[in-house]
Enzyme design. Sequence first.
Site, PDB file in Angstrom:
ATOM      1  CB  THR A 414      -0.814   0.006   1.251  1.00 49.75           C
ATOM      2  OG1 THR A 414      -1.563  -1.314   1.124  1.00 49.75           O
ATOM      3  CG2 THR A 414      -2.072   1.214   1.083  1.00 49.75           C
ATOM      4  CD  GLU A 453      -6.932  -4.507  -1.138  1.00 53.56           C
ATOM      5  OE1 GLU A 453      -6.570  -4.230  -0.126  1.00 53.56           O
ATOM      6  OE2 GLU A 453      -6.193  -4.076  -2.136  1.00 53.56           O
ATOM      7  CB  SER A 480      -9.815  -1.536   4.296  1.00 52.06           C
ATOM      8  OG  SER A 480      -8.800  -0.928   4.180  1.00 52.06           O
TER       9      SER A 480
HETATM   10  N1  GLU Z   1      -4.997  -4.403   2.344  1.00 47.82           N
HETATM   11  C1  GLU Z   1      -4.855  -3.682   3.309  1.00 47.82           C
HETATM   12  C2  GLU Z   1      -6.046  -3.021   4.003  1.00 47.82           C
HETATM   13  O1  GLU Z   1      -7.092  -2.604   3.242  1.00 47.82           O
HETATM   14  C3  GLU Z   1      -3.650  -2.746   3.186  1.00 47.82           C
HETATM   15  C4  GLU Z   1      -2.504  -3.347   3.049  1.00 47.82           C
HETATM   16  C5  GLU Z   1      -1.228  -2.887   3.257  1.00 47.82           C
HETATM   17  O2  GLU Z   1      -1.365  -1.325   3.801  1.00 47.82           O
HETATM   18  O3  GLU Z   1      -0.227  -3.320   3.331  1.00 47.82           O
HETATM   19  O4  GLU Z   1      -6.176  -2.751   5.058  1.00 47.82           O
END
Ligand code: GLU
Length: 602
Positions: A414, A453, A480
Site C-alpha cells: 500500500t 484485496e 480494510s
Molecule cells: N489491504 C490492506 C487494507 O486494506 C492494506 C494493505 C497494506 O497496507 O499493506 O487494510
Amino acid sequence: MRPRALITATIALTTLVAGATVPAQAGPPRPTEPPKAAVAVGYGGAVSTVDATATAVGLDVLRRGGNAVDAAVAAAATLGVTEPFSAGVGGGGFLVYYDARTRQVHTIDGREAAPASMTETSFVNPATGRPYAFDEARISGLSAGVPGTLLTWQDALRRWGTRSLAQMLTPAARVAERGFPVDETFASQIAANQAAFGQFHSTSALYLPGGRPPAVGSTFRNPDLADTYRLIAKRGTGVFYRGEVGRDVVATVQHPPLATTPVGTWPYPIRPAGMTMGDLADYRTRFPEPTRSDYRGLQVYGMSTPSSGGTAVGEALNILERFDLRSMTPAQAMHHYLEASALAFADRNRYVGDHTSQAVLRELLGDAYAKERACTIDAAAALPKPVAPGVPDGAYGGCSTATVADTRDDRKSTTNLTVADRWGNVVEYTLTIEATGGNGMVVPGRGFLLNNELTDFNFAPTQGTAPDPNLPAPGKRPRSSMAPTIVLADGRPFLAVGTPGGATIITTVLQMLVNRIDLGMTLPEALAAPRASQRNGTTQAEPAFVTAYAGGLPKGHTFSETAEIGAATGIEFLPGGRFVAAAEPVRRGGGAAAVVDRWGRN
Ligand code: GLU
C-alpha cells in the site's frame, strides 16, 4: 524525542525530464530521481508521498494552478508507475477530502469488490475442507477484486477537481515511458516476490528481465503502462470498466498468464477465478459519510466501512480522551495507547465489515460506549490479550474484561499521500493492491499488477459462535484497515495523516495523533517516532520503541520486534496559510515532502 531540524525543500520537476542533470556521454541520457526531503515548510500548497517523483508531479500540478484533488490524482497515477507493487489501476483505495469552500469532509470508497461468483467458502479448499494458505489464495485469480482506483480518480476530479482525468494521467504516462531509476526498495520488492512473479510470463518479462530484478540505479521503463494510461486518457474509464482493458483484466483472472518456462518454483497450484465483464460494469465507487470523533476539542474525520480505519481510530481516541495523557510519563501514555488500541481492535474484529449497520457504527463511535470500554484499562498492568469485544447495544455501564480467541492479521503494502492547496482544500488518500506485488499477475500488454484485496476477507469464521462481519459474499468489499484521516480545529484543517501497513495502519495513525496532540511532538517528530502496534495480541514494535518505552511500561506487555511499521505522510496547517509537509525520514527508504513556495512568495 529529540526535535528534528526542519529541512525545507523544493523538488524540481525538470529532473524527471531526461538529460537535465546527466553529464554528456554516449547513449541516451538517463532520468534521475528528484531530490527529496522528509520535511518541507512553506506556502502555496504542499504534497507528501512516499516517492520523490510522485511528489514532484503533484507539486507541479499545484504550481500550475491545479487544486489538491488534481494534484492527488496526478501523484497517485505516478505512484502507479513508480510504486507499482503497492498501488495502481489494478487496485483500490479510500480518499478523504476537505472542501475549503463548503467546509465539509467527503470520502470516496474505491475499495475492490468481490465478483458476483464469490461465496462465503470461496477461500476454502474444496479438496480438504480447510482454508487456503495465505500465499495459495494470494497468487491466484480468486484474490483479485474488481478494481476501484480508476473510478476513484475520475469521480474525485469530476466532483471536486479542476482538471480532466486525461490531463492528470499525462505526467504519469510520461514517467512510465521515459523511465525512472530503480532504487533499493523497488529492487527488493521484486526480489521478495521473485518466486511468484516468475510464474507469469507477463510479470517476469516486466520485472525479472534476464531472470532477476533490474539492477539498482538502472532505468526502469513501463511502455505498456504508458500506453494504458494514454488509452484511458483518450477513451475514458469505459475502456477499463466496459472495454478492452477490462477484457484483459478478466482474461488474466480467468486464465492466469502462466509462463511456459517459469523463473523458479511456486509451491501451490495457481487457480483461476470467475470475474466477468459484468462484474467490472457493475462496479461503483461509493461516497459514505466520513466517521467523526471529537478528540480534545478537535474533529477527527476518517474512513467508514468497508474500512475499519475510521471506526477503530475514532473509538480508540474516544477511549483515550477519558485519560489525561499529558500529565502522564510518555511510557504511561503509550501504555494507554496500546490498551485503547487492543480494545478497539476487539470491537473492529467482532463488528466491522462491509455490511455493518449505521446504528452499530454510531454506537462504536459513541462516548458512552467509550466510557464503558475505557473502564477496563488498568494503569498498573496490561490486560491479558486478547481482550473481549464489548457490546455496542446502547445500554452501557458494565466493565467486561473476559478474553476471547481472536485475530488474523493483514500484511503490508500500500501507499499513502497527502496534498493541500493554497485554497485550503485537503486530500488524504490511501491506495493499495494489498500485498506487496498484489496477486503477482501483470495484465499482459497493459503493464499493471492485479490486486489480491479479497484476501482481506476472513477465509473462515473468526468469531466463534458470533457472526463474523468479514466473510466473503458476492459484491461485498473486504474489510480494510486503511485510515486516511483529516483533523479539523473549529472546522478548519489542522492535520492530515495516513499510512500503509495492513492492520498496523490503524495503530500508526492513532499513534501519530497521540504523539502530535497529546505528547507535544511536532508533526515530523510524530511521524518519525518509533512505533508499536497493539492489535489485541502480542504488541508488534520497532526495536527503538522497545528501547524507548519498555522500561517505563507497567507489567504485562509483550513485544515482538519488527524492523519498521508503516510509511506515513502528513501535512499540518499553521496560521497564515503555512504548511508543514512531512514524510518518513527513514522507513521504506524515506518519503518526499514538498511545498510550492518555501519562501512564502505566493
Ligand atoms: N489491504 C490492506 C487494507 O486494506 C492494506 C494493505 C497494506 O497496507 O499493506 O487494510
